[in-house]
Structure formats: structure tokens, C-alpha cells
Design a protein around this motif. Structure first.
Motif, PDB file in Angstrom:
ATOM      1  N   LYS A  86       6.560  44.983   9.838  1.00  0.00           N
ATOM      2  CA  LYS A  86       6.055  45.129  11.207  1.00  0.00           C
ATOM      3  C   LYS A  86       4.804  44.279  11.415  1.00  0.00           C
ATOM      4  N   TYR A  87       3.960  44.213  10.376  1.00  0.00           N
ATOM      5  CA  TYR A  87       2.690  43.493  10.448  1.00  0.00           C
ATOM      6  C   TYR A  87       2.676  42.363   9.419  1.00  0.00           C
ATOM      7  N   ARG A  88       3.554  41.396   9.586  1.00  0.00           N
ATOM      8  CA  ARG A  88       3.632  40.272   8.660  1.00  0.00           C
ATOM      9  C   ARG A  88       2.326  39.480   8.695  1.00  0.00           C
ATOM     10  N   SER A  89       1.724  39.246   7.537  1.00  0.00           N
ATOM     11  CA  SER A  89       0.518  38.413   7.460  1.00  0.00           C
ATOM     12  C   SER A  89       0.973  36.962   7.452  1.00  0.00           C
ATOM     13  N   ALA A  90       0.811  36.293   8.597  1.00  0.00           N
ATOM     14  CA  ALA A  90       1.379  34.954   8.722  1.00  0.00           C
ATOM     15  C   ALA A  90       0.610  34.069   9.695  1.00  0.00           C
ATOM     16  N   ILE A  91       0.755  32.777   9.441  1.00  0.00           N
ATOM     17  CA  ILE A  91       0.313  31.720  10.348  1.00  0.00           C
ATOM     18  C   ILE A  91       1.594  30.984  10.720  1.00  0.00           C
ATOM     19  N   TYR A  92       1.906  30.938  11.994  1.00  0.00           N
ATOM     20  CA  TYR A  92       3.128  30.295  12.471  1.00  0.00           C
ATOM     21  C   TYR A  92       2.789  28.918  13.043  1.00  0.00           C
ATOM     22  N   TYR A  93       3.307  27.889  12.437  1.00  0.00           N
ATOM     23  CA  TYR A  93       2.986  26.518  12.844  1.00  0.00           C
ATOM     24  C   TYR A  93       4.031  25.964  13.816  1.00  0.00           C
ATOM     25  N   PHE A  94       3.615  24.923  14.559  1.00  0.00           N
ATOM     26  CA  PHE A  94       4.459  24.319  15.583  1.00  0.00           C
ATOM     27  C   PHE A  94       4.908  22.900  15.247  1.00  0.00           C
ATOM     28  N   SER A  95       4.386  22.323  14.167  1.00  0.00           N
ATOM     29  CA  SER A  95       4.786  20.964  13.760  1.00  0.00           C
ATOM     30  C   SER A  95       4.562  20.814  12.260  1.00  0.00           C
ATOM     31  N   GLU A  96       5.152  19.803  11.687  1.00  0.00           N
ATOM     32  CA  GLU A  96       4.965  19.534  10.254  1.00  0.00           C
ATOM     33  C   GLU A  96       3.517  19.135   9.963  1.00  0.00           C
ATOM     34  N   VAL A  97       2.883  18.442  10.893  1.00  0.00           N
ATOM     35  CA  VAL A  97       1.475  18.074  10.724  1.00  0.00           C
ATOM     36  C   VAL A  97       0.622  19.339  10.679  1.00  0.00           C
ATOM     37  N   GLN A  98       0.885  20.264  11.591  1.00  0.00           N
ATOM     38  CA  GLN A  98       0.138  21.514  11.614  1.00  0.00           C
ATOM     39  C   GLN A  98       0.423  22.336  10.351  1.00  0.00           C
ATOM     40  N   LYS A  99       1.653  22.319   9.871  1.00  0.00           N
ATOM     41  CA  LYS A  99       2.000  23.026   8.632  1.00  0.00           C
ATOM     42  C   LYS A  99       1.154  22.512   7.473  1.00  0.00           C
ATOM     43  N   THR A 100       1.084  21.199   7.325  1.00  0.00           N
ATOM     44  CA  THR A 100       0.299  20.585   6.251  1.00  0.00           C
ATOM     45  C   THR A 100      -1.172  20.977   6.362  1.00  0.00           C
ATOM     46  N   GLU A 101      -1.700  20.959   7.580  1.00  0.00           N
ATOM     47  CA  GLU A 101      -3.096  21.343   7.803  1.00  0.00           C
ATOM     48  C   GLU A 101      -3.322  22.812   7.438  1.00  0.00           C
ATOM     49  N   CYS A 102      -2.398  23.672   7.822  1.00  0.00           N
ATOM     50  CA  CYS A 102      -2.521  25.105   7.515  1.00  0.00           C
ATOM     51  C   CYS A 102      -2.494  25.360   6.010  1.00  0.00           C
ATOM     52  N   ILE A 103      -1.628  24.677   5.301  1.00  0.00           N
ATOM     53  CA  ILE A 103      -1.551  24.817   3.839  1.00  0.00           C
ATOM     54  C   ILE A 103      -2.880  24.426   3.214  1.00  0.00           C
ATOM     55  N   SER A 104      -3.425  23.316   3.646  1.00  0.00           N
ATOM     56  CA  SER A 104      -4.705  22.835   3.122  1.00  0.00           C
ATOM     57  C   SER A 104      -5.838  23.821   3.416  1.00  0.00           C
ATOM     58  N   ILE A 105      -5.867  24.331   4.624  1.00  0.00           N
ATOM     59  CA  ILE A 105      -6.902  25.287   5.036  1.00  0.00           C
ATOM     60  C   ILE A 105      -6.794  26.572   4.219  1.00  0.00           C
ATOM     61  N   LEU A 106      -5.588  27.074   4.063  1.00  0.00           N
ATOM     62  CA  LEU A 106      -5.396  28.319   3.317  1.00  0.00           C
ATOM     63  C   LEU A 106      -5.836  28.166   1.854  1.00  0.00           C
ATOM     64  N   LYS A 107      -5.505  27.035   1.250  1.00  0.00           N
ATOM     65  CA  LYS A 107      -5.939  26.775  -0.135  1.00  0.00           C
ATOM     66  C   LYS A 107      -7.466  26.756  -0.222  1.00  0.00           C
ATOM     67  N   LYS A 108      -8.107  26.096   0.717  1.00  0.00           N
ATOM     68  CA  LYS A 108      -9.569  26.009   0.733  1.00  0.00           C
ATOM     69  C   LYS A 108     -10.203  27.390   0.926  1.00  0.00           C
ATOM     70  N   LEU A 109      -9.669  28.187   1.847  1.00  0.00           N
ATOM     71  CA  LEU A 109     -10.249  29.489   2.164  1.00  0.00           C
ATOM     72  C   LEU A 109      -9.981  30.539   1.087  1.00  0.00           C
ATOM     73  N   GLN A 110      -8.995  30.317   0.238  1.00  0.00           N
ATOM     74  CA  GLN A 110      -8.715  31.262  -0.850  1.00  0.00           C
ATOM     75  C   GLN A 110      -9.971  31.510  -1.679  1.00  0.00           C
ATOM     76  N   ASN A 111     -10.829  30.500  -1.809  1.00  0.00           N
ATOM     77  CA  ASN A 111     -12.071  30.631  -2.586  1.00  0.00           C
ATOM     78  C   ASN A 111     -13.027  31.675  -2.013  1.00  0.00           C
ATOM     79  N   SER A 112     -12.847  32.061  -0.749  1.00  0.00           N
ATOM     80  CA  SER A 112     -13.711  33.058  -0.104  1.00  0.00           C
ATOM     81  C   SER A 112     -13.268  34.493  -0.391  1.00  0.00           C
ATOM     82  N   PHE A 113     -12.161  34.657  -1.097  1.00  0.00           N
ATOM     83  CA  PHE A 113     -11.591  35.977  -1.344  1.00  0.00           C
ATOM     84  C   PHE A 113     -11.462  36.235  -2.836  1.00  0.00           C
ATOM     85  N   ASP A 114     -11.760  37.468  -3.236  1.00  0.00           N
ATOM     86  CA  ASP A 114     -11.604  37.860  -4.638  1.00  0.00           C
ATOM     87  C   ASP A 114     -10.131  37.997  -5.008  1.00  0.00           C
TER      88      ASP A 114
END
Length: 180
Positions: A86-114
Motif C-alpha cells: 500500500k505504501y511502496r517506498s519509491a521514486i517514479y521516473y519519467f525518462s531514462e535520463v531522470q532514472k540515471t539521475e535518481c540512481i546517482s542521487i540515491l547512492k549519494k544519499l545512502q551515506n546519510s542513513f545508518d
């Protein structure tokens, strides 16, 4: 030639927790032009609808990275609980360029979480709006018990961690206090 009066808007869809909460968080941000609350479907094993919001934003005023960072901090992005269908934790992208950017951002932000982020990056497929009476849920009646118990603390977190991106900061004497 870019029309400075009407800059191009970008879109992203986000899911994680209750869409009433998510809607209020993103309605409160500078650069976010619209937030549509409802349900998003992706493809394949994620083709079922899950609570989410669809955001239109001005990337010159608020970056995709900031939106994703706020999203990760305002829902349980590291917890794979029993309500994830019901509450899927997700980022829904609209293009392959946006997908690549989201992957990069998520990898970078992982460092902010234990703990490991469980947020998925999925293709946007379809949106279904919530019923009319549920739209703008928080701002239509901030005194509802649900709003006070669940949404207001997320907005306080927004003020505490991302105040430079918040558009409802009107109390100059105490800028870290919600104005309502």
C-alpha cells in the motif's frame, strides 16, 4: 528561447507513506508548483497501485536531489514493513535520463542513513487521483486529529532540517515554530 515568465516544469512521483502526509510535505516547498495526491502504478511486479504523489516543480528553484532527500527523511525509507504494498517506498521516473539521475542521487544519499535504503527507483506508468474530498487533506483542516498526530511532526522535521526550502515559514520571531 526559454520563457522566463513560464519556466519549464519537471515531474517526479514519490511514494512511501500515507499520501496525505506526503502531499502536505511537498505542498510546503519552494519551487513545487503542484502536488497531486493519489495512487501510482509502475510496471511488472509493481503494476499494482500504491499511495503516492505526483509533483510538478521548477528545477531552478528546487533540485531533484533536494526533493528526493526530503522524501527519504519524511517517510520510513529504510524499513520494509508489512504495509509496503500500500505504501511502496519509491521514486517514479519519467525518462531514462531522470532514472540515471535518481540512481546517482540515491547512492549519494545512502551515506546519510545508518540503515540501507529500501526505496525503489521505478518507471512511472499510471496515476489515479484520490477522491476530491481527500485532496489538500492537511491544509483544508490542519486541526484534524490525524493531521496533528501524523502530518504536523513531518512538517516540523521539514522546518528543522530543510528550512531554506520551506514556503510556510512566516513566524519571524520563532522561525522553527510552525505558523499554525
Amino acid at each position: 528561447m526559454i520563457d522566463e515568465e513560464h519556466p519549464i516544469l519537471s515531474q517526479i512521483a514519490l511514494g512511501g507513506g500515507c499520501h496525505w502526509c506526503t502531499e502536505a510535505v511537498f505542498q510546503s516547498l519552494i519551487g513545487v508548483q503542484s502536488v497531486s495526491q493519489g495512487f501510482v502504478a509502475s510496471t511488472g511486479e509493481n503494476e499494482n497501485f500504491s499511495e503516492a504523489i505526483l509533483i510538478s516543480f521548477k528545477s531552478k528553484e528546487i533540485s531533484l536531489e533536494t526533493l528526493i532527500e526530503i522524501h527519504l527523511h519524511t517517510h520510513k525509507s529504510t524499513v520494509n514493513h508489512r504495509m509496503r504494498k500500500k505504501y511502496r517506498s519509491a521514486i517514479y521516473y519519467f525518462s531514462e535520463v531522470q532514472k540515471t539521475e535518481c540512481i546517482s542521487i540515491l547512492k549519494k544519499l545512502q551515506n546519510s542513513f545508518d540503515d540501507t535504503l529500501i526505496t525503489q527507483i521505478l518507471p512511472f506508468h499510471q496515476f489515479q487521483s484520490s477522491r476530491e474530498e481527500l485532496l489538500n487533506y492537511y491544509y483544508s483542516d490542519v486541526n484534524r486529529p490525524f493531521c496533528q498526530k501524523y502530518i504536523k511532526p513531518k512538517l516540523q522535521l521539514l522546518l528543522d532540517k530543510f528550512s531554506e526550502n520551506v514556503s510556510f515559514r512566516t513566524n519571524e520571531k520563532n522561525p522553527n515554530k510552525l505558523p499554525f
